[in-house]
Design a protein around this motif. Structure first.
Motif, PDB file in Angstrom:
ATOM      1  N   VAL A  63      -8.864  -3.070  -7.144  1.00 29.40           N
ATOM      2  CA  VAL A  63      -7.820  -3.703  -6.327  1.00 29.40           C
ATOM      3  C   VAL A  63      -7.059  -2.654  -5.540  1.00 29.40           C
ATOM      4  O   VAL A  63      -6.846  -2.785  -4.326  1.00 29.40           O
ATOM      5  N   ILE A  64      -6.622  -1.617  -6.237  1.00 27.44           N
ATOM      6  CA  ILE A  64      -5.849  -0.559  -5.574  1.00 27.44           C
ATOM      7  C   ILE A  64      -6.647   0.068  -4.447  1.00 27.44           C
ATOM      8  O   ILE A  64      -6.128   0.302  -3.344  1.00 27.44           O
ATOM      9  N   ASN A  65      -7.940   0.323  -4.675  1.00 27.22           N
ATOM     10  CA  ASN A  65      -8.788   0.917  -3.644  1.00 27.22           C
ATOM     11  C   ASN A  65      -8.882   0.007  -2.429  1.00 27.22           C
ATOM     12  O   ASN A  65      -8.798   0.465  -1.276  1.00 27.22           O
ATOM     13  N   MET A 112       2.295 -10.063   7.697  1.00 30.87           N
ATOM     14  CA  MET A 112       3.070  -9.603   6.541  1.00 30.87           C
ATOM     15  C   MET A 112       2.261  -8.634   5.693  1.00 30.87           C
ATOM     16  O   MET A 112       2.826  -7.756   5.027  1.00 30.87           O
ATOM     17  N   LEU A 113       0.930  -8.760   5.710  1.00 32.11           N
ATOM     18  CA  LEU A 113       0.056  -7.918   4.899  1.00 32.11           C
ATOM     19  C   LEU A 113      -0.478  -6.721   5.669  1.00 32.11           C
ATOM     20  O   LEU A 113      -1.418  -6.060   5.214  1.00 32.11           O
ATOM     21  N   ASP A 114       0.114  -6.426   6.804  1.00 32.21           N
ATOM     22  CA  ASP A 114      -0.315  -5.251   7.560  1.00 32.21           C
ATOM     23  C   ASP A 114      -0.109  -3.999   6.706  1.00 32.21           C
ATOM     24  O   ASP A 114       0.928  -3.856   6.045  1.00 32.21           O
ATOM     25  N   PRO A 115      -1.064  -3.065   6.677  1.00 34.83           N
ATOM     26  CA  PRO A 115      -0.900  -1.863   5.850  1.00 34.83           C
ATOM     27  C   PRO A 115       0.224  -0.948   6.299  1.00 34.83           C
ATOM     28  O   PRO A 115       0.709  -0.128   5.518  1.00 34.83           O
ATOM     29  N   LEU A 116       0.672  -1.065   7.550  1.00 38.47           N
ATOM     30  CA  LEU A 116       1.753  -0.219   8.052  1.00 38.47           C
ATOM     31  C   LEU A 116       3.078  -0.963   7.962  1.00 38.47           C
ATOM     32  O   LEU A 116       3.237  -2.025   8.570  1.00 38.47           O
ATOM     33  N   GLU A 172      -8.787  -1.332   2.865  1.00 36.11           N
ATOM     34  CA  GLU A 172      -9.361  -2.481   3.560  1.00 36.11           C
ATOM     35  C   GLU A 172      -8.266  -3.460   3.989  1.00 36.11           C
ATOM     36  O   GLU A 172      -7.228  -3.560   3.337  1.00 36.11           O
ATOM     37  N   PRO A 173      -8.517  -4.189   5.085  1.00 39.72           N
ATOM     38  CA  PRO A 173      -7.568  -5.248   5.449  1.00 39.72           C
ATOM     39  C   PRO A 173      -7.665  -6.418   4.476  1.00 39.72           C
ATOM     40  O   PRO A 173      -8.637  -6.540   3.720  1.00 39.72           O
ATOM     41  N   PRO A 195       0.802  -1.230   0.000  1.00 34.58           N
ATOM     42  CA  PRO A 195       0.000   0.000   0.000  1.00 34.58           C
ATOM     43  C   PRO A 195       0.832   1.276   0.000  1.00 34.58           C
ATOM     44  O   PRO A 195       0.454   2.268  -0.630  1.00 34.58           O
ATOM     45  N   GLU A 196       1.967   1.277   0.695  1.00 30.82           N
ATOM     46  CA  GLU A 196       2.770   2.504   0.719  1.00 30.82           C
ATOM     47  C   GLU A 196       3.291   2.837  -0.667  1.00 30.82           C
ATOM     48  O   GLU A 196       3.416   4.014  -1.024  1.00 30.82           O
ATOM     49  N   ARG A 197       3.587   1.825  -1.478  1.00 26.38           N
ATOM     50  CA  ARG A 197       4.044   2.092  -2.842  1.00 26.38           C
ATOM     51  C   ARG A 197       2.898   2.547  -3.726  1.00 26.38           C
ATOM     52  O   ARG A 197       3.080   3.375  -4.619  1.00 26.38           O
ATOM     53  N   LEU A 198       1.696   2.029  -3.480  1.00 26.89           N
ATOM     54  CA  LEU A 198       0.537   2.509  -4.232  1.00 26.89           C
ATOM     55  C   LEU A 198       0.235   3.965  -3.906  1.00 26.89           C
ATOM     56  O   LEU A 198      -0.324   4.691  -4.736  1.00 26.89           O
ATOM     57  N   ARG A 199       0.639   4.394  -2.716  1.00 25.50           N
ATOM     58  CA  ARG A 199       0.441   5.807  -2.336  1.00 25.50           C
ATOM     59  C   ARG A 199       1.522   6.701  -2.926  1.00 25.50           C
ATOM     60  O   ARG A 199       1.516   7.911  -2.709  1.00 25.50           O
ATOM     61  N   GLY A 200       2.464   6.124  -3.643  1.00 28.47           N
ATOM     62  CA  GLY A 200       3.499   6.930  -4.278  1.00 28.47           C
ATOM     63  C   GLY A 200       4.807   6.971  -3.525  1.00 28.47           C
ATOM     64  O   GLY A 200       5.750   7.634  -3.966  1.00 28.47           O
TER      65      GLY A 200
END
Length: 524
Positions: free
Chosen positions: A224-226, A249-253, A231-232, A185-190
């Motif tokens: 998917v990106i959204n 491993m899939l934690d958003p942080l 969402e978890p 997610p952090e990479r999807l945020r740029g």
């Protein structure tokens, strides 16, 4: 499908039949007629409407893929044997793998048993450990880039999106940034991402291996990106003992994801049939320091550490400096001599802020090496500087990029040793420098060479043209002053200077720069 039916590349690789078709080209089965073995050759296919600049970008990306993968010697990383420059474009020669991708295996057969998925995870995690300890992020770990051989190995492939730690990427255009279902997610945020981002992608890949679908299933890439951003992950249903680990491993942080040590331990327990110890959330993603190791054993501590990173031995760093890829494809991996223990200061060094490299050398001095020079040095996006004329150029880069400013002399020494240890004799180089009228060319590198003193410690390495004159065209001197490591390159492609003169020019420039840095350090 490519229109090529039969062709011999570089006088030795005979294309036989296509093995796979991808977005940027075709992978061919080929016969290496020199060594009598089968190999896979990746043909880079370009759309006919591309302009010269876009074509050059794709060529550079292909060369980066080869250079990044080839310098990593690991049983779970695909081996790149050669880079062929044929008809002004690159062809990548790789080991031929027998088997199928993880994506093909799951979609055409069935999801993997949990213990088998854990074994895949052990191999790929080990491959990522090797990449991260060399200062590389893969950035596209997904089921299509994990190959399962018939012999049972899990192989990480396609380093085309990989990035050297600290390398500027803003100038790279026209390329995908990964497969949406498997991008953190952090990479999807740029954000640029970190080793924790590759760990998230590995978690999503193992999730797919066990569940048969990605952790954020959706009908479109936008959806998917959204979901990844808001969402978890979908709770796994078949993961058993790996379920808690995958969710961590899939934690958003990034900072909440487990350490590589924890992931290694749990995957190993599940892969061998032992009860998995429940992983606890890590307070922060800060693994202990790690030095590159030649053995494939999983060390687990992999996050690069500022100035201690290997800065690509003129691969990704100079790719940005000169606007084209220059990288060493390692054809051998003989271990370098072990460095004797030396005590270095742990305190922050003298260079706490970026140094203006262009102000270190006056034009009058540089003109001794580039007689036709009329302009000042040009700063580069990596914090270095270049002076160029037709057929000749001088360039210097602070190795490790801005990560090292303010670090200690000990960390800079570690960076220096890592760079020296990773310069492998007889490596193949594919590079270009349009500013000095040097098109894409093929060369061979030397190993690390002893040089006369420059700074506190120094070594050199050279590039010799590979298939025409055999002439030495580029000489490097890497040296350390306090907490700063600098790579100086002197390039002569017009034939106006012989090998000793090119080497002498690189050393002269390195001494100039080292003396200027020492003067600045002393406050002069």
């Amino acid at each position: 499908m490519s229109g090529i039916d039969t062709r011999v590349l570089a006088g030795r690789y005979r294309l036989l039949n296509p093995l796979a078709e991808g977005g940027t080209g075709t992978v061919w089965l080929a016969a290496d007629e020199t060594l009598g073995r089968d190999v896979a050759v990746k043909e880079i296919r370009l759309p006919p409407d591309l302009g010269p600049v876009q074509r050059q970008e794709i060529y550079v990306a292909a060369l980066r893929e080869a250079n990044l993968a080839a310098r990593l010697k690991h049983p779970s990383i695909v081996t790149v044997h050669d880079v062929i420059i044929e008809q002004d474009r690159p062809w990548l020669v790789m080991e031929r793998l027998s088997g199928a991708t993880l994506e093909q295996t799951v979609r055409e057969r069935r999801p993997l048993p949990v213990h088998q998925a854990a074994r895949v995870g052990v191999g790929i995690l080990s491959a990522l450990a090797a990449a991260h300890s060399a200062g590389l992020l893969h950035r596209d770990v997904n089921p299509g880039n994990v190959f399962l051989t018939r012999a049972g190995r899990a192989i990480l492939t396609d380093f085309g999106l990989a990035v050297v730690d600290g390398e500027a990427t803003s100038g790279r255009t026209g390329h995908l940034v990964g497969t949406p279902n498997y991008v953190a997610p952090e990479r999807l945020r740029g954000e640029r991402g970190s080793p924790a981002s590759d760990l998230w992608s590995l978690g999503a890949t193992l999730y797919f291996a066990i569940e048969g679908l990605p952790p954020h299933p959706a009908a479109t890439s936008i959806a998917v990106i959204n979901r990844v951003l808001t969402e978890p992950a979908r709770p796994p249903e078949r993961a058993g003992a790996l379920g808690p680990l995958l969710m961590l491993m899939l934690d958003p942080l990034p900072e909440a994801r487990p350490s590589f040590d924890t992931v290694s331990r749990v995957l190993g327990e599940v892969a061998t049939g032992h009860p998995a110890t429940a992983p606890a959330p890590a307070p922060a993603f800060v693994p202990a320091p790690h030095r590159p190791q030649p053995a494939p054993a999983l060390r687990g501590v992999v996050q690069p550490r500022g100035a201690a990173l290997w800065a690509a031995v003129e691969v990704g760093v100079v790719a940005v400096v000169i606007g084209a890829t220059m990288g060493v494809v390692h054809l051998s991996a003989d271990p370098a001599p072990v460095e004797k223990p030396v005590t270095f200061s742990e305190k922050p060094g003298a260079f706490t802020t970026p140094v203006d490299m262009c102000k270190l050398l006056p034009v009058a001095d540089v003109r001794q090496l580039l007689p036709a020079l009329t302009s000042e040095g040009e700063p580069t996006s990596t914090g270095g500087c270049q002076w160029v004329i037709s057929g000749m150029g001088l360039e210097m880069s602070p190795s490790g990029l801005n990560k090292q400013w303010g670090k200690s002399p000990r960390q800079a020494h570690e960076l220096f040793v890592n760079e020296r240890n990773n310069v492998i004799p007889n490596g193949q180089v594919a590079w270009s420098w349009s500013d000095i009228d040097a098109g894409i060319r093929s060369a061979r590198s030397t190993g690390p060479l002893p040089v006369k003193p420059a700074g506190s410690e120094a070594f050199g390495y050279d590039f010799y043209e590979n298939r025409k004159t055999g002439r030495l065209e580029q000489s490097h001197v890497v040296f350390r002053v306090d907490n700063l490591v600098v790579d100086v390159a002197y390039t002569v492609v017009d034939g106006s200077k012989d090998g000793p003169a090119v080497q002498a020019g690189a050393h002269t420039a390195a001494v100039w720069v080292a003396n200027a840095l020492n003067k600045q350090k002393a406050g002069g």
